[in-house]
Design a protein around this motif. Sequence first.
Motif, mmCIF file in Angstrom:
data_model
loop_
_atom_site.group_PDB
_atom_site.id
_atom_site.type_symbol
_atom_site.label_atom_id
_atom_site.label_comp_id
_atom_site.label_asym_id
_atom_site.label_seq_id
_atom_site.Cartn_x
_atom_site.Cartn_y
_atom_site.Cartn_z
ATOM 1 N N ARG A 219 0.835 -1.199 0.000
ATOM 2 C CA ARG A 219 0.000 0.000 0.000
ATOM 3 C C ARG A 219 0.872 1.252 0.000
ATOM 4 O O ARG A 219 1.827 1.340 0.787
ATOM 5 C CB ARG A 219 -0.919 0.003 1.214
ATOM 6 N N PRO A 220 0.589 2.222 -0.866
ATOM 7 C CA PRO A 220 1.407 3.457 -0.875
ATOM 8 C C PRO A 220 1.294 4.217 0.443
ATOM 9 O O PRO A 220 0.248 4.226 1.088
ATOM 10 C CB PRO A 220 0.796 4.263 -2.040
ATOM 11 N N ARG A 221 2.386 4.855 0.813
ATOM 12 C CA ARG A 221 2.435 5.689 2.006
ATOM 13 C C ARG A 221 3.480 6.778 1.774
ATOM 14 O O ARG A 221 4.330 6.648 0.888
ATOM 15 C CB ARG A 221 2.768 4.856 3.238
ATOM 16 N N PRO A 222 3.451 7.858 2.563
ATOM 17 C CA PRO A 222 4.432 8.932 2.362
ATOM 18 C C PRO A 222 5.862 8.419 2.587
ATOM 19 O O PRO A 222 6.161 7.760 3.581
ATOM 20 C CB PRO A 222 4.034 9.978 3.413
ATOM 21 N N VAL A 223 6.735 8.732 1.639
ATOM 22 C CA VAL A 223 8.145 8.325 1.703
ATOM 23 C C VAL A 223 9.003 9.582 1.671
ATOM 24 O O VAL A 223 8.870 10.418 0.768
ATOM 25 C CB VAL A 223 8.507 7.388 0.533
ATOM 26 N N ASP A 224 9.890 9.721 2.643
ATOM 27 C CA ASP A 224 10.809 10.858 2.704
ATOM 28 C C ASP A 224 11.972 10.580 1.759
ATOM 29 O O ASP A 224 12.831 9.712 2.022
ATOM 30 C CB ASP A 224 11.304 11.048 4.139
ATOM 31 N N MET A 225 12.017 11.296 0.643
ATOM 32 C CA MET A 225 13.025 11.043 -0.375
ATOM 33 C C MET A 225 14.420 11.392 0.119
ATOM 34 O O MET A 225 15.404 10.713 -0.212
ATOM 35 C CB MET A 225 12.691 11.835 -1.642
ATOM 36 N N ALA A 226 14.547 12.461 0.889
ATOM 37 C CA ALA A 226 15.869 12.838 1.397
ATOM 38 C C ALA A 226 16.436 11.735 2.278
ATOM 39 O O ALA A 226 17.608 11.346 2.154
ATOM 40 C CB ALA A 226 15.769 14.153 2.159
ATOM 41 N N ALA A 227 15.614 11.198 3.180
ATOM 42 C CA ALA A 227 16.079 10.127 4.059
ATOM 43 C C ALA A 227 16.378 8.859 3.263
ATOM 44 O O ALA A 227 17.369 8.158 3.529
ATOM 45 C CB ALA A 227 15.024 9.841 5.129
ATOM 46 N N LEU A 228 15.525 8.532 2.261
ATOM 47 C CA LEU A 228 15.745 7.332 1.454
ATOM 48 C C LEU A 228 17.062 7.417 0.682
ATOM 49 O O LEU A 228 17.856 6.463 0.678
ATOM 50 C CB LEU A 228 14.564 7.146 0.502
ATOM 51 N N LEU A 229 17.307 8.558 0.027
ATOM 52 C CA LEU A 229 18.537 8.711 -0.746
ATOM 53 C C LEU A 229 19.760 8.742 0.168
ATOM 54 O O LEU A 229 20.825 8.224 -0.191
ATOM 55 C CB LEU A 229 18.460 9.985 -1.590
ATOM 56 N N THR A 230 19.633 9.338 1.345
ATOM 57 C CA THR A 230 20.754 9.359 2.287
ATOM 58 C C THR A 230 21.142 7.942 2.688
ATOM 59 O O THR A 230 22.345 7.597 2.755
ATOM 60 C CB THR A 230 20.385 10.190 3.528
ATOM 61 N N ASP A 231 20.147 7.096 2.973
ATOM 62 C CA ASP A 231 20.443 5.708 3.340
ATOM 63 C C ASP A 231 21.088 4.949 2.190
ATOM 64 O O ASP A 231 22.062 4.184 2.396
ATOM 65 C CB ASP A 231 19.150 5.004 3.770
ATOM 66 N N ILE A 232 20.564 5.137 0.957
ATOM 67 C CA ILE A 232 21.120 4.406 -0.194
ATOM 68 C C ILE A 232 22.554 4.820 -0.461
ATOM 69 O O ILE A 232 23.455 3.975 -0.643
ATOM 70 C CB ILE A 232 20.231 4.634 -1.426
ATOM 71 N N VAL A 233 22.822 6.127 -0.492
ATOM 72 C CA VAL A 233 24.189 6.611 -0.752
ATOM 73 C C VAL A 233 25.114 6.185 0.382
ATOM 74 O O VAL A 233 26.295 5.846 0.161
ATOM 75 C CB VAL A 233 24.181 8.142 -0.935
ATOM 76 N N GLY A 234 24.613 6.170 1.617
ATOM 77 C CA GLY A 234 25.445 5.730 2.730
ATOM 78 C C GLY A 234 25.882 4.280 2.588
ATOM 79 O O GLY A 234 27.010 3.917 2.971
ATOM 80 N N ILE A 235 25.002 3.417 2.050
ATOM 81 C CA ILE A 235 25.387 2.019 1.824
ATOM 82 C C ILE A 235 26.518 1.931 0.815
ATOM 83 O O ILE A 235 27.476 1.154 0.992
ATOM 84 C CB ILE A 235 24.158 1.216 1.367
ATOM 85 N N TYR A 236 26.424 2.712 -0.280
ATOM 86 C CA TYR A 236 27.494 2.691 -1.274
ATOM 87 C C TYR A 236 28.802 3.204 -0.677
ATOM 88 O O TYR A 236 29.891 2.688 -1.000
ATOM 89 C CB TYR A 236 27.107 3.541 -2.495
ATOM 90 N N GLU A 237 28.737 4.212 0.179
ATOM 91 C CA GLU A 237 29.955 4.722 0.811
ATOM 92 C C GLU A 237 30.577 3.683 1.742
ATOM 93 O O GLU A 237 31.801 3.579 1.847
ATOM 94 C CB GLU A 237 29.635 5.995 1.590
ATOM 95 N N THR A 238 29.735 2.896 2.391
ATOM 96 C CA THR A 238 30.236 1.910 3.354
ATOM 97 C C THR A 238 30.807 0.679 2.663
ATOM 98 O O THR A 238 31.827 0.119 3.102
ATOM 99 C CB THR A 238 29.101 1.491 4.308
ATOM 100 N N THR A 239 30.139 0.239 1.574
ATOM 101 C CA THR A 239 30.535 -1.010 0.904
ATOM 102 C C THR A 239 31.404 -0.779 -0.322
ATOM 103 O O THR A 239 31.696 -1.735 -1.042
ATOM 104 C CB THR A 239 29.277 -1.779 0.493
ATOM 105 N N GLY A 240 31.788 0.476 -0.584
ATOM 106 C CA GLY A 240 32.582 0.745 -1.777
ATOM 107 C C GLY A 240 33.957 0.078 -1.720
ATOM 108 O O GLY A 240 34.578 -0.038 -0.662
ATOM 109 N N LYS A 241 34.429 -0.382 -2.882
ATOM 110 C CA LYS A 241 35.744 -1.030 -3.003
ATOM 111 C C LYS A 241 36.691 -0.124 -3.765
ATOM 112 O O LYS A 241 36.264 0.756 -4.520
ATOM 113 C CB LYS A 241 35.584 -2.370 -3.739
ATOM 114 N N PRO A 242 37.978 -0.323 -3.597
ATOM 115 C CA PRO A 242 38.952 0.488 -4.329
ATOM 116 C C PRO A 242 38.768 0.340 -5.837
ATOM 117 O O PRO A 242 38.563 -0.759 -6.357
ATOM 118 C CB PRO A 242 40.303 -0.079 -3.864
#
Length: 543
Positions: free
Chosen positions: A380-403
């Motif tokens: 079911r659709p519900r309000p999604v905070d885009m700023a928080a969603l993108l922050t979490d996604i980019v944070g995962i890439y920063e944490t799991t990034g490889k050389p």
Amino acid sequence: MASAIDTARAEASEPSEEPTQGAALGRRLTRFGGSRLGGLILVLNLISLLILLGGALALNEWRTGLVQARQESLLGQAELLAKVLSDEDYTRGEPVPELNRDQSAKVLIDRFVPEGQRARIFDRDGVLLVDSFDVSDTIEGQPLPPARPAGSPAPIDKSEARTAETLERANIALGDEILAALGGDPQTTVRRSETGERVVSVSLPIRHVQQVLGVLTLEANDVDQILDAQRRALIPFALVALGVNLLASLLLHLFVARPVMRLSAAADQVRLQRARAISLPDLEDRRDEIGDLARSLESMTDTLSTRMDAIERFAADVSHEIKNPLTSIRSALETLDLVKDQDKRDRLTAVLQQDVRRLDRLITDISNASRLDAELSRDRPRPVDMAALLTDIVGIYETTGKPGEAPVTLEIALDGPARVMGRDGPLGQVFRNLIDNARSFSPSGASVRVSVHRDEEGLLHVVVEDDGPGIPPENLETVFERFYTSRPRGAAFGSNSGLGLSIVRQIVEAHGGVVSAANRLAASGAVAGARFEVALPAVGRRT
């Protein structure tokens, strides 16, 4: 065995054919113009009308009020006449007075007794002294019996016995009423007269000082006539109401029941695959709920038809894409037994492993794409905070990034919360696919930039940019088609299925948004990379 079972079933079903046909005939008879809904409308309207008509014809409450009003009127008249009869002019005898029959008769003649009423005076012994019917000019009569041929036997007249029985009951009822009034208490009753008519009767004692000289009885037999007149007056209104109900039932049948039947038949045609969509132009042009239903059904069937076409194309594309690695695997396996050189056998083995990985990735992406519609409809659709969603996604890439992998950065240019009505899981998949796609095209030392901002219309824009080779201008729209892939030279073959951007567009459009692709241009005009932009309607956006 199967034949014996089928035969037994057929024999068992034969006796039930007639009841089934009878039941079907009964159902057809209960329909109105072939419509159960139309028959229900007609029956309910007629039942409501019959209830109203029956209540109006019964007139129980009105009849009770009429009887009470008639009794009060008669009681007033009787009190006036009884007061006149108690005067000395209408009595005789000393020291024990009694009513003067001749003078009392003059009162009934001189005093006006309305038509339809009867006045009687009884002495203290309950003997009838005067009857207004006897002292008036009214002569009651009965119609003569029909003529009969000469010599024929006289018919047995049972009415005389019935009349005698009615007269006896009337005299008993009147006698009880007179006896009660002689006791000094006024009496009001409703009884049957000698002729069987309903009579409203009032009996009052006639007093001289405190002594009861007799009883005055006033009767009115016009209650039934008044009720019959009221019923006859209601008949034209009842007929008009019946006509209106029948007309309303017919209109409801024509404008509601029959269109619903047509929509049902059209839906059956679609279900039986004799048509691709419901199309009833005369119903779709209506500006009422039936028109809304017809347009909604047409839109729904059009969407289903489009979806079936898309599924058919998807199945064809899947078959084509799967056949390529399977053909390569089969060819390598057929060649492997013929090759004796170890180096060539190793190269064939590497090709087999690469095709297996490609097939595994392809099947995984196909499975994800095929489940996407079900996941979108289930959540079911519900309000999604885009700023928080993108922050979490980019944070995962920063944490799991490889050389050696392109880093991902985020820029949020918002002056408040940025919410969209949607599903956080599929929306997260959109931006992960775009970021993965951008990183796969980014050269060494480049970066992937993600930014989010709001435009003047209140739409939220999420932009993903890379520093890769860009997109050929003729393929800016093609990149969103299924299984399209154009990898740079040196990229691992089979590492991409070509479904990532197709899934992105499908999810974004399901959320009412738009995704587009463009090339970034440097100051010199050369292509500096690719740019993907997703526009989604924000919650509470300005219009």
